[in-house]
Design a protein around this motif. Sequence first.
Motif, PDB file in Angstrom:
ATOM      1  N   ALA A  73       0.831  -1.205   0.000  1.00 21.53           N
ATOM      2  CA  ALA A  73       0.000   0.000   0.000  1.00 21.53           C
ATOM      3  C   ALA A  73       0.866   1.256   0.000  1.00 21.53           C
ATOM      4  N   ALA A  90       1.418   3.942  -3.141  1.00 19.86           N
ATOM      5  CA  ALA A  90       1.146   5.366  -2.932  1.00 19.86           C
ATOM      6  C   ALA A  90       2.352   6.219  -3.316  1.00 19.86           C
ATOM      7  N   GLU A 109      -1.414   2.235  -9.703  1.00 20.03           N
ATOM      8  CA  GLU A 109      -2.814   1.887  -9.503  1.00 20.03           C
ATOM      9  C   GLU A 109      -2.942   0.375  -9.365  1.00 20.03           C
ATOM     10  N   GLN A 113      -5.878   1.715   0.630  1.00 19.72           N
ATOM     11  CA  GLN A 113      -4.943   2.506  -0.152  1.00 19.72           C
ATOM     12  C   GLN A 113      -4.607   3.797   0.597  1.00 19.72           C
TER      13      GLN A 113
END
Length: 257
Positions: free
Chosen positions: A201, A205, A210, A221
């Motif tokens: 995650a 980021a 994506e 997320q």
Amino acid sequence: MAIFASDEPRLSANQRAVMEKVLARFQLYGPYLLEATNREDLQARVDTLLEDPRFHDDLRLFAKLMAAAEIEDYAALLAQGPKKSAPDWIQALGPAAASALYRTRTYTMEMARCVSVLKHRQRATLATNLPSASEPSKDPLAFLSDAGTPVPVARALLAGTRVNALQTALGAAILHRKSVEPWLGLAIAESLAENSRCFLALLAALTGTELPASILPPEEQLDIRQMVQQGHSLRDAYEHFHADAERSGEPVYPATR
């Protein structure tokens, strides 16, 4: 014995020798985790490794050896491999761990994609989450006590270091063909999957990668910009609190009577 699954990218003889050397080095840690007596003990042993400076020193050595053998792109190549194969892993930890190991492999391949992006921005590999290999004196767990580090980021970074530790248990089981009790194999696999997803995650980021909801649900997320702002606000509040306390002349943490 084949240490690497047959579907993974081919390595030269020199590169494979380096990988074998690195894996052997980590046998200092893997067997210790495989001696866990229950899930709580496994978690405690993992955290004990994270507090050992030698473990982090060896992670830095891992990165240097990988770079010297020109295996920086190994993770990226792995990301292109089949997504439904982890035979060595399952053989090592047992069939009960298969589902969690498939998830771990999926997360690992997605992390490899993210690391390929990061590689163009900084010298980074899957083997060294914190600190970078060029900062041997830095406390690898400093983020845990940094008031400016957002909690979700600290949680993800800690998960990344736990993945490194848990991988030594998996490597030990593969190398020694050690018979792992079903509950332990499942515990290692589930912890690998959980911590890998958490660290993924953060990597996603940081790189703007994506991910489909089937891999990382929207609620898991991370929004880096928002968290950085929150971190700055938290640090400012922390500093103001101590400044006010100092001006007042009162102890910040009064003794309990």
